[in-house]
Design a protein around this motif. Structure first.
Motif, PDB file in Angstrom:
ATOM      1  N   ILE A   6      11.034  12.083 -15.374  1.00 42.16           N
ATOM      2  CA  ILE A   6      11.255  10.407 -15.396  1.00 42.16           C
ATOM      3  C   ILE A   6      12.204  10.128 -14.143  1.00 42.16           C
ATOM      4  N   LYS A   7      11.623   9.340 -13.153  1.00 44.81           N
ATOM      5  CA  LYS A   7      12.423   8.965 -12.134  1.00 44.81           C
ATOM      6  C   LYS A   7      12.238   7.536 -11.743  1.00 44.81           C
ATOM      7  N   PHE A   8      13.310   7.023 -11.127  1.00 44.97           N
ATOM      8  CA  PHE A   8      13.374   5.627 -10.452  1.00 44.97           C
ATOM      9  C   PHE A   8      12.482   5.929  -9.246  1.00 44.97           C
ATOM     10  N   ASP A   9      11.735   4.454  -9.250  1.00 48.25           N
ATOM     11  CA  ASP A   9      10.915   4.295  -8.152  1.00 48.25           C
ATOM     12  C   ASP A   9      10.934   2.733  -7.764  1.00 48.25           C
ATOM     13  N   GLU A  10      10.572   2.381  -6.609  1.00 49.21           N
ATOM     14  CA  GLU A  10      10.390   1.149  -6.400  1.00 49.21           C
ATOM     15  C   GLU A  10       8.715   0.895  -6.324  1.00 49.21           C
ATOM     16  N   ASP A  11       8.312   0.468  -7.267  1.00 53.66           N
ATOM     17  CA  ASP A  11       6.783   0.329  -7.634  1.00 53.66           C
ATOM     18  C   ASP A  11       6.015  -0.854  -7.065  1.00 53.66           C
ATOM     19  N   ILE A  12       4.698  -0.548  -6.709  1.00 47.94           N
ATOM     20  CA  ILE A  12       4.021  -2.060  -6.368  1.00 47.94           C
ATOM     21  C   ILE A  12       3.764  -2.638  -7.643  1.00 47.94           C
ATOM     22  N   ASN A  13       4.023  -3.787  -7.768  1.00 48.23           N
ATOM     23  CA  ASN A  13       3.838  -4.378  -9.037  1.00 48.23           C
ATOM     24  C   ASN A  13       2.391  -5.107  -9.015  1.00 48.23           C
ATOM     25  N   PHE A  14       1.218  -4.640  -8.820  1.00 45.18           N
ATOM     26  CA  PHE A  14       0.115  -5.251  -8.824  1.00 45.18           C
ATOM     27  C   PHE A  14      -0.588  -4.872 -10.277  1.00 45.18           C
ATOM     28  N   HIS A  15      -1.115  -5.942 -10.993  1.00 44.67           N
ATOM     29  CA  HIS A  15      -1.651  -5.513 -12.252  1.00 44.67           C
ATOM     30  C   HIS A  15      -2.376  -4.335 -12.602  1.00 44.67           C
ATOM     31  N   LEU A  16      -1.946  -3.677 -13.530  1.00 42.34           N
ATOM     32  CA  LEU A  16      -2.706  -2.435 -13.786  1.00 42.34           C
ATOM     33  C   LEU A  16      -3.254  -1.528 -12.770  1.00 42.34           C
ATOM     34  N   LEU A  17      -2.441  -1.402 -11.966  1.00 40.82           N
ATOM     35  CA  LEU A  17      -2.752  -0.852 -10.519  1.00 40.82           C
ATOM     36  C   LEU A  17      -3.323   0.450 -10.780  1.00 40.82           C
ATOM     37  N   ARG A  18      -2.699   1.393 -11.493  1.00 39.16           N
ATOM     38  CA  ARG A  18      -3.065   2.870 -11.780  1.00 39.16           C
ATOM     39  C   ARG A  18      -4.313   2.850 -12.543  1.00 39.16           C
ATOM     40  N   HIS A  19      -4.842   1.617 -12.859  1.00 40.62           N
ATOM     41  CA  HIS A  19      -5.969   1.672 -13.947  1.00 40.62           C
ATOM     42  C   HIS A  19      -7.032   0.910 -13.331  1.00 40.62           C
ATOM     43  N   TRP A  20      -6.969   0.370 -12.286  1.00 36.47           N
ATOM     44  CA  TRP A  20      -8.234  -0.586 -11.694  1.00 36.47           C
ATOM     45  C   TRP A  20      -8.246  -0.058 -10.184  1.00 36.47           C
ATOM     46  N   SER A  21      -8.953  -0.739  -9.468  1.00 39.73           N
ATOM     47  CA  SER A  21      -9.326  -0.748  -8.050  1.00 39.73           C
ATOM     48  C   SER A  21      -8.109  -1.386  -7.596  1.00 39.73           C
ATOM     49  N   LEU A  22      -7.704  -1.301  -6.150  1.00 44.75           N
ATOM     50  CA  LEU A  22      -6.456  -2.067  -5.688  1.00 44.75           C
ATOM     51  C   LEU A  22      -7.158  -3.470  -5.557  1.00 44.75           C
ATOM     52  N   TYR A  23      -8.390  -3.774  -5.224  1.00 47.65           N
ATOM     53  CA  TYR A  23      -8.823  -5.078  -5.037  1.00 47.65           C
ATOM     54  C   TYR A  23      -8.730  -5.889  -6.559  1.00 47.65           C
ATOM     55  N   ASP A  24      -9.150  -5.256  -7.444  1.00 49.37           N
ATOM     56  CA  ASP A  24      -9.130  -5.843  -8.701  1.00 49.37           C
ATOM     57  C   ASP A  24      -7.608  -6.105  -9.249  1.00 49.37           C
ATOM     58  N   SER A  25      -6.825  -5.207  -8.807  1.00 50.15           N
ATOM     59  CA  SER A  25      -5.547  -5.325  -9.244  1.00 50.15           C
ATOM     60  C   SER A  25      -5.026  -6.443  -8.712  1.00 50.15           C
ATOM     61  N   ILE A  26      -4.955  -6.482  -7.298  1.00 47.19           N
ATOM     62  CA  ILE A  26      -4.475  -7.897  -6.785  1.00 47.19           C
ATOM     63  C   ILE A  26      -5.146  -9.071  -7.052  1.00 47.19           C
ATOM     64  N   TYR A  27      -6.382  -9.053  -7.158  1.00 49.97           N
ATOM     65  CA  TYR A  27      -7.082 -10.238  -7.837  1.00 49.97           C
ATOM     66  C   TYR A  27      -6.626 -10.852  -9.192  1.00 49.97           C
ATOM     67  N   TYR A  28      -6.224 -10.051  -9.745  1.00 58.47           N
ATOM     68  CA  TYR A  28      -5.699 -10.528 -11.369  1.00 58.47           C
ATOM     69  C   TYR A  28      -4.250 -10.390 -11.266  1.00 58.47           C
ATOM     70  N   THR A  29      -3.407 -10.423 -10.356  1.00 58.96           N
ATOM     71  CA  THR A  29      -2.085 -10.576 -10.452  1.00 58.96           C
ATOM     72  C   THR A  29      -1.688 -12.015 -10.125  1.00 58.96           C
ATOM     73  N   HIS A  30      -0.928 -12.388 -11.392  1.00 59.10           N
ATOM     74  CA  HIS A  30      -0.457 -13.857 -11.240  1.00 59.10           C
ATOM     75  C   HIS A  30       0.056 -14.312 -10.087  1.00 59.10           C
ATOM     76  N   ASP A  31       1.000 -13.688  -9.561  1.00 56.84           N
ATOM     77  CA  ASP A  31       1.757 -14.063  -8.173  1.00 56.84           C
ATOM     78  C   ASP A  31       0.953 -13.960  -7.275  1.00 56.84           C
ATOM     79  N   MET A  32      -0.147 -13.222  -7.305  1.00 58.20           N
ATOM     80  CA  MET A  32      -1.075 -13.074  -5.808  1.00 58.20           C
ATOM     81  C   MET A  32      -1.890 -14.136  -6.055  1.00 58.20           C
TER      82      MET A  32
END
Length: 341
Positions: A6-32
């Motif tokens: 377990i480590k601290f990191d500055e993660d990319i806060n796109f919705h479900l990024l590790r479980h989606w494509s980058l495009y879909d992750s951004i497309y469904y992120t509320h702030d984006m």
């Protein structure tokens, strides 16, 4: 045996990024959605332009993020922090870069706290025919859902965690569809000088006409108070952003008015098996300009007393309540009276 790290990191806060494509992750992120105005064709074009500026080919951002070429993945965060891109696309890094902790074990999937929360909440929200109460109670029996949600927290039961993630995808797409429909037509919205709030009503037909083949019935969508409140808050934010960015002068003027109004969401919750009577969930969301002041708990209780205690306060937060469909108008009238005082 793999060691858990377990480590601290500055993660990319796109919705479900590790479980989606980058495009879909951004497309469904509320702030984006708000930053890029993704309800418009121009916004969608700008999103693709943004991905090109990140230096990511289309074939890469349309495949699963975990399968992307490592050289592109390593460069994303650096490019997002680029001041030129921030100025060009009008986003701030504090909405995209999230200080958090990541859990890894060997070469298995990285787990982030936010993804685990999404998995747990979606599992809690999902009621099947086997979990619906067989009595005349208006409450959905969430005992089995709670047990499954607990399993999402068990690292040795990753299958249940993944199932929760897949449910979150379904709910995210459904929420996106509902908000998109809301922007295309005002038939579900009521706001004018005669009522002191925005009234947003969803009926079962809205769900039945969904283009998403996810087998979620209307009364299985808004079964959890937190998820319902979150949807209402997001809907209000996007509605205000949509009207304020419109080229239509009337809509732009309307956005200033909307910012000062709270929102009341009424949506299908469940059916009583005895009489198949629709039970609705009612949520109060404070106005955009008073996001920290949610006084709907008191307002709802007062309105309920005025119309004869027809509501059911079954959740910890009394700004969320249950109501039989036949009492809806009576409660709304009482709430209007209370707010007008």
């Amino acid at each position: 045996m793999d060691c858990i790290n377990i480590k601290f990191d500055e993660d990319i806060n796109f919705h479900l990024l590790r479980h989606w494509s980058l495009y879909d992750s951004i497309y469904y992120t509320h702030d984006m959605i708000i930053s890029f105005k993704l309800w418009s064709s121009r916004g969608l074009s700008q999103l693709k332009e943004f991905l090109a500026d990140l230096g990511i080919p289309k074939r890469e951002y349309e495949q699963y993020y975990r399968d992307m070429n490592i050289k592109y993945k390593l460069n994303i965060k650096k490019q997002i922090l680029n001041k030129r891109l921030q100025d060009k696309y009008h986003y701030t890094t504090n909405t995209i870069i999230l200080p958090t902790f990541l859990l890894t074990s060997g070469f298995t999937l990285k787990l982030s706290p936010q993804d685990i929360v999404y998995s747990v909440m979606s599992t809690l929200q999902t009621s099947s025919s086997s979990t619906t109460s067989t009595s005349s109670s208006i409450m959905i029996d969430l005992t089995q859902c709670f047990s499954l949600a607990l399993s999402c927290l068990n690292y040795n039961q990753l299958e249940q965690y993944i199932n929760g993630i897949e449910l979150e995808k379904i709910y995210t797409k459904k929420k996106h569809y509902l908000i998109e429909t809301l922007l295309q037509s005002d038939k579900n919205l009521t706001f004018n000088n005669t009522i002191p709030f925005i009234l947003l009503k969803f009926d079962q037909n809205m769900f039945n006409s969904s283009i998403i083949n996810d087998n979620i019935k209307s009364y299985e969508f808004f079964t959890h108070p937190y998820q319902t409140y979150l949807f209402a808050r997001h809907a209000l934010n996007i509605l205000i952003s949509y009207t304020s960015s419109s080229t239509n002068i009337i809509k732009r003027k309307k956005s200033k008015y909307l910012k000062n109004l709270p929102l009341i969401l009424i949506a299908p919750y469940s059916l009583t098996n005895k009489e198949h009577e629709l039970i609705e969930i009612v949520v109060g969301v404070p106005s955009f300009n008073n996001i920290m002041m949610n006084s709907f708990s008191t307002l709802f209780e007062t309105a309920d007393r005025r119309c004869g205690n027809v509501a059911k306060f079954v959740f910890f937060d009394h700004s969320v309540l249950l109501l039989q469909e036949q009492h809806r108008q009576k409660f709304i009238d009482a709430l209007m009276f209370v707010l007008a005082k």
